[in-house]
Design a protein around this motif. Structure first.
Motif, PDB file in Angstrom:
ATOM      1  N   GLY A   1       2.271  14.902 -22.985  1.00 37.96           N
ATOM      2  CA  GLY A   1       2.598  13.483 -23.000  1.00 37.96           C
ATOM      3  C   GLY A   1       1.339  12.662 -23.128  1.00 37.96           C
ATOM      4  O   GLY A   1       0.227  13.184 -23.246  1.00 37.96           O
ATOM      5  N   LEU A   2       1.512  11.342 -23.100  1.00 41.53           N
ATOM      6  CA  LEU A   2       0.366  10.442 -23.224  1.00 41.53           C
ATOM      7  C   LEU A   2      -0.557  10.512 -22.025  1.00 41.53           C
ATOM      8  O   LEU A   2      -1.762  10.301 -22.132  1.00 41.53           O
ATOM      9  CB  LEU A   2       0.862   9.009 -23.411  1.00 41.53           C
ATOM     10  CG  LEU A   2       1.598   8.722 -24.720  1.00 41.53           C
ATOM     11  CD1 LEU A   2       2.240   7.333 -24.664  1.00 41.53           C
ATOM     12  CD2 LEU A   2       0.659   8.826 -25.920  1.00 41.53           C
ATOM     13  N   ASP A   3       0.009  10.795 -20.843  1.00 39.53           N
ATOM     14  CA  ASP A   3      -0.771  10.891 -19.612  1.00 39.53           C
ATOM     15  C   ASP A   3       0.033  11.719 -18.615  1.00 39.53           C
ATOM     16  O   ASP A   3       1.090  12.285 -18.964  1.00 39.53           O
ATOM     17  CB  ASP A   3      -1.127   9.510 -19.054  1.00 39.53           C
ATOM     18  CG  ASP A   3       0.086   8.612 -18.869  1.00 39.53           C
ATOM     19  OD1 ASP A   3       1.191   9.127 -18.609  1.00 39.53           O
ATOM     20  OD2 ASP A   3      -0.062   7.374 -18.988  1.00 39.53           O
ATOM     21  N   ALA A   4      -0.432  11.793 -17.359  1.00 38.44           N
ATOM     22  CA  ALA A   4       0.213  12.649 -16.361  1.00 38.44           C
ATOM     23  C   ALA A   4       1.653  12.241 -16.088  1.00 38.44           C
ATOM     24  O   ALA A   4       2.539  13.100 -15.961  1.00 38.44           O
ATOM     25  CB  ALA A   4      -0.592  12.632 -15.068  1.00 38.44           C
TER      26      ALA A   4
ATOM     27  N   PRO B   1       0.203  13.113 -34.920  1.00 32.63           N
ATOM     28  CA  PRO B   1      -0.957  13.021 -34.021  1.00 32.63           C
ATOM     29  C   PRO B   1      -1.329  11.585 -33.670  1.00 32.63           C
ATOM     30  O   PRO B   1      -1.793  11.310 -32.552  1.00 32.63           O
ATOM     31  CB  PRO B   1      -2.075  13.706 -34.825  1.00 32.63           C
ATOM     32  CG  PRO B   1      -1.360  14.637 -35.744  1.00 32.63           C
ATOM     33  CD  PRO B   1      -0.083  13.949 -36.102  1.00 32.63           C
ATOM     34  N   GLU B   2      -1.110  10.663 -34.598  1.00 32.16           N
ATOM     35  CA  GLU B   2      -1.483   9.265 -34.365  1.00 32.16           C
ATOM     36  C   GLU B   2      -0.734   8.646 -33.178  1.00 32.16           C
ATOM     37  O   GLU B   2      -1.194   7.675 -32.582  1.00 32.16           O
ATOM     38  CB  GLU B   2      -1.216   8.446 -35.625  1.00 32.16           C
ATOM     39  CG  GLU B   2      -2.137   8.768 -36.800  1.00 32.16           C
ATOM     40  CD  GLU B   2      -1.774  10.063 -37.488  1.00 32.16           C
ATOM     41  OE1 GLU B   2      -2.651  10.623 -38.197  1.00 32.16           O
ATOM     42  OE2 GLU B   2      -0.626  10.545 -37.327  1.00 32.16           O
TER      43      GLU B   2
ATOM     44  N   GLU C   1      -5.213  18.233 -24.768  1.00 31.32           N
ATOM     45  CA  GLU C   1      -5.232  18.766 -26.126  1.00 31.32           C
ATOM     46  C   GLU C   1      -5.735  17.683 -27.057  1.00 31.32           C
ATOM     47  O   GLU C   1      -5.307  16.521 -26.954  1.00 31.32           O
ATOM     48  CB  GLU C   1      -3.838  19.212 -26.570  1.00 31.32           C
ATOM     49  CG  GLU C   1      -3.389  20.517 -25.935  1.00 31.32           C
ATOM     50  CD  GLU C   1      -1.976  20.923 -26.310  1.00 31.32           C
ATOM     51  OE1 GLU C   1      -1.608  22.065 -26.003  1.00 31.32           O
ATOM     52  OE2 GLU C   1      -1.249  20.094 -26.894  1.00 31.32           O
ATOM     53  N   LEU C   2      -6.654  18.054 -27.946  1.00 32.44           N
ATOM     54  CA  LEU C   2      -7.218  17.130 -28.921  1.00 32.44           C
ATOM     55  C   LEU C   2      -6.879  17.618 -30.321  1.00 32.44           C
ATOM     56  O   LEU C   2      -6.853  18.835 -30.572  1.00 32.44           O
ATOM     57  CB  LEU C   2      -8.741  17.029 -28.756  1.00 32.44           C
ATOM     58  CG  LEU C   2      -9.267  16.086 -27.654  1.00 32.44           C
ATOM     59  CD1 LEU C   2      -8.775  16.492 -26.276  1.00 32.44           C
ATOM     60  CD2 LEU C   2     -10.796  16.050 -27.675  1.00 32.44           C
TER      61      LEU C   2
ATOM     62  N   PRO D   1      -7.099  11.798 -31.701  1.00 35.41           N
ATOM     63  CA  PRO D   1      -5.842  11.819 -30.950  1.00 35.41           C
ATOM     64  C   PRO D   1      -5.922  12.835 -29.815  1.00 35.41           C
ATOM     65  O   PRO D   1      -6.440  13.948 -29.991  1.00 35.41           O
ATOM     66  CB  PRO D   1      -4.812  12.245 -32.000  1.00 35.41           C
ATOM     67  CG  PRO D   1      -5.405  11.830 -33.308  1.00 35.41           C
ATOM     68  CD  PRO D   1      -6.884  12.054 -33.147  1.00 35.41           C
ATOM     69  N   ALA D   2      -5.420  12.461 -28.644  1.00 39.47           N
ATOM     70  CA  ALA D   2      -5.520  13.343 -27.480  1.00 39.47           C
ATOM     71  C   ALA D   2      -4.300  13.155 -26.596  1.00 39.47           C
ATOM     72  O   ALA D   2      -3.743  12.060 -26.513  1.00 39.47           O
ATOM     73  CB  ALA D   2      -6.798  13.045 -26.687  1.00 39.47           C
ATOM     74  N   ARG D   3      -3.895  14.235 -25.928  1.00 43.80           N
ATOM     75  CA  ARG D   3      -2.736  14.166 -25.051  1.00 43.80           C
ATOM     76  C   ARG D   3      -2.911  15.033 -23.811  1.00 43.80           C
ATOM     77  O   ARG D   3      -3.763  15.918 -23.770  1.00 43.80           O
ATOM     78  CB  ARG D   3      -1.472  14.578 -25.813  1.00 43.80           C
ATOM     79  CG  ARG D   3      -1.428  16.013 -26.298  1.00 43.80           C
ATOM     80  CD  ARG D   3      -0.203  16.201 -27.189  1.00 43.80           C
ATOM     81  NE  ARG D   3      -0.063  17.584 -27.680  1.00 43.80           N
ATOM     82  CZ  ARG D   3       0.824  17.966 -28.579  1.00 43.80           C
ATOM     83  NH1 ARG D   3       1.657  17.071 -29.107  1.00 43.80           N
ATOM     84  NH2 ARG D   3       0.902  19.230 -28.974  1.00 43.80           N
ATOM     85  N   TYR D   4      -2.085  14.738 -22.832  1.00 40.74           N
ATOM     86  CA  TYR D   4      -2.114  15.396 -21.524  1.00 40.74           C
ATOM     87  C   TYR D   4      -1.138  16.574 -21.550  1.00 40.74           C
ATOM     88  O   TYR D   4      -0.028  16.464 -22.074  1.00 40.74           O
ATOM     89  CB  TYR D   4      -1.698  14.385 -20.461  1.00 40.74           C
ATOM     90  CG  TYR D   4      -1.833  14.829 -19.026  1.00 40.74           C
ATOM     91  CD1 TYR D   4      -2.927  14.402 -18.264  1.00 40.74           C
ATOM     92  CD2 TYR D   4      -0.869  15.604 -18.413  1.00 40.74           C
ATOM     93  CE1 TYR D   4      -3.045  14.768 -16.927  1.00 40.74           C
ATOM     94  CE2 TYR D   4      -0.980  15.965 -17.084  1.00 40.74           C
ATOM     95  CZ  TYR D   4      -2.070  15.559 -16.351  1.00 40.74           C
ATOM     96  OH  TYR D   4      -2.177  15.923 -15.022  1.00 40.74           O
TER      97      TYR D   4
END
Length: 269
Positions: free
Chosen positions: A237-240, A98-99, A208-209, A183-186
């Motif tokens: 992923g990290l972003d779009a 998650p990190e 998603e968190l 932690p969060a992701r797209y």
């Protein structure tokens, strides 16, 4: 719910290009909330390449098209059985920690206004409650309006404008969550428009968190809910850009034009 997807992406070039190479994340995720009954990806004149599953558990397929070529058609068709897990990504196999998703990217970089908005989580009973408060804050701060932003709009720009689409809502929520240490992701995927009178994008995105004890939990500020049986998850992923269903490059000087049509309908049970 049984959902049928028909997704067509058409690339056209004003001058024929020498060739195209693409990387696809176009196969639905394997987890307890969805089961693929049938699925196909076709690329006009395409040559399939290697297939692998990345650290986030996404299936990645490479394709190449030899030129000269003026048009490429990518068509995705399939049927997926979905169940409502209240947004929890249960049973999904991945090895990335998650990190990894604490990394800041250009679209999710916080500014003063985003930092101020993150204060909506103050006083939350726990991390899950904080996540819901942040999602609600994004929904209130950024009104859904198609065409208000572009693919390159950042979370800070969308917040300043006060309008955006699902990509902007996801980027903003990711920025807020990471700022307070979550932690969060797209996530990219599809959404069934069920005739409830609300505006939906069939090609959809959410965030998603990471929640201790639950794992990854989806939040969709654009629709003020957590993903349920109307959602089909493709990849993350990290972003779009990092989570894009199709990424690629063309060899040549031709100017590329893109047209996308997506239909998601419910099958007769």
């Amino acid at each position: 719910m049984r959902l049928i997807v028909d997704h067509v992406t058409r690339y056209t070039y004003d001058v024929p290009v020498r060739g195209v190479v693409q990387s696809h994340r176009l196969t639905p995720s394997a987890f307890d909330g969805q089961t693929v009954l049938e699925w196909s990806v076709e690329v006009s004149d395409g040559i399939p390449g290697g297939v692998f599953r990345d650290g986030a558990g996404d299936r990645v397929q490479s394709w190449s098209v030899q030129g000269p070529v003026s048009e490429i058609l990518v068509r995705v068709r399939g049927t997926v059985e979905t169940v409502d897990l209240a947004g929890v990504l249960r049973g999904h196999r991945e090895v990335a920690k998650p990190e990894v998703y604490m990394q800041e990217t250009a679209p999710t970089r916080v500014d003063t206004a985003l930092i101020e908005l993150s204060k909506a989580a103050e006083g939350a009973a726990n991390q899950l409650d904080a996540a819901h408060k942040l999602s609600d804050a994004v929904a209130e701060a950024i009104a859904y309006r198609p065409g208000a932003t572009t693919a390159h709009t950042t979370a800070a720009e969308a917040l300043a404008l006060g309008e955006g689409v699902c990509q902007d809502h996801a980027h903003a929520l990711i920025a807020l969550a990471r700022h307070i240490g979550i932690p969060a992701r797209y996530v990219s995927g599809y959404l069934f428009a069920d005739g409830d009178g609300k505006q939906h994008e069939a090609a959809h995105a959410w965030a998603e968190l990471w929640m201790p004890g639950l794992g990854w939990v989806g939040f969709d500020p654009a629709n003020r809910c957590c993903p349920d049986e109307r959602y089909i998850r493709l990849g993350s992923g990290l972003d779009a850009l990092n989570a894009a269903p199709i990424r690629g490059t063309a060899r040549g000087q031709g100017q590329e034009s893109l047209d996308v049509t997506v239909a998601v309908v419910a099958a007769q049970q």
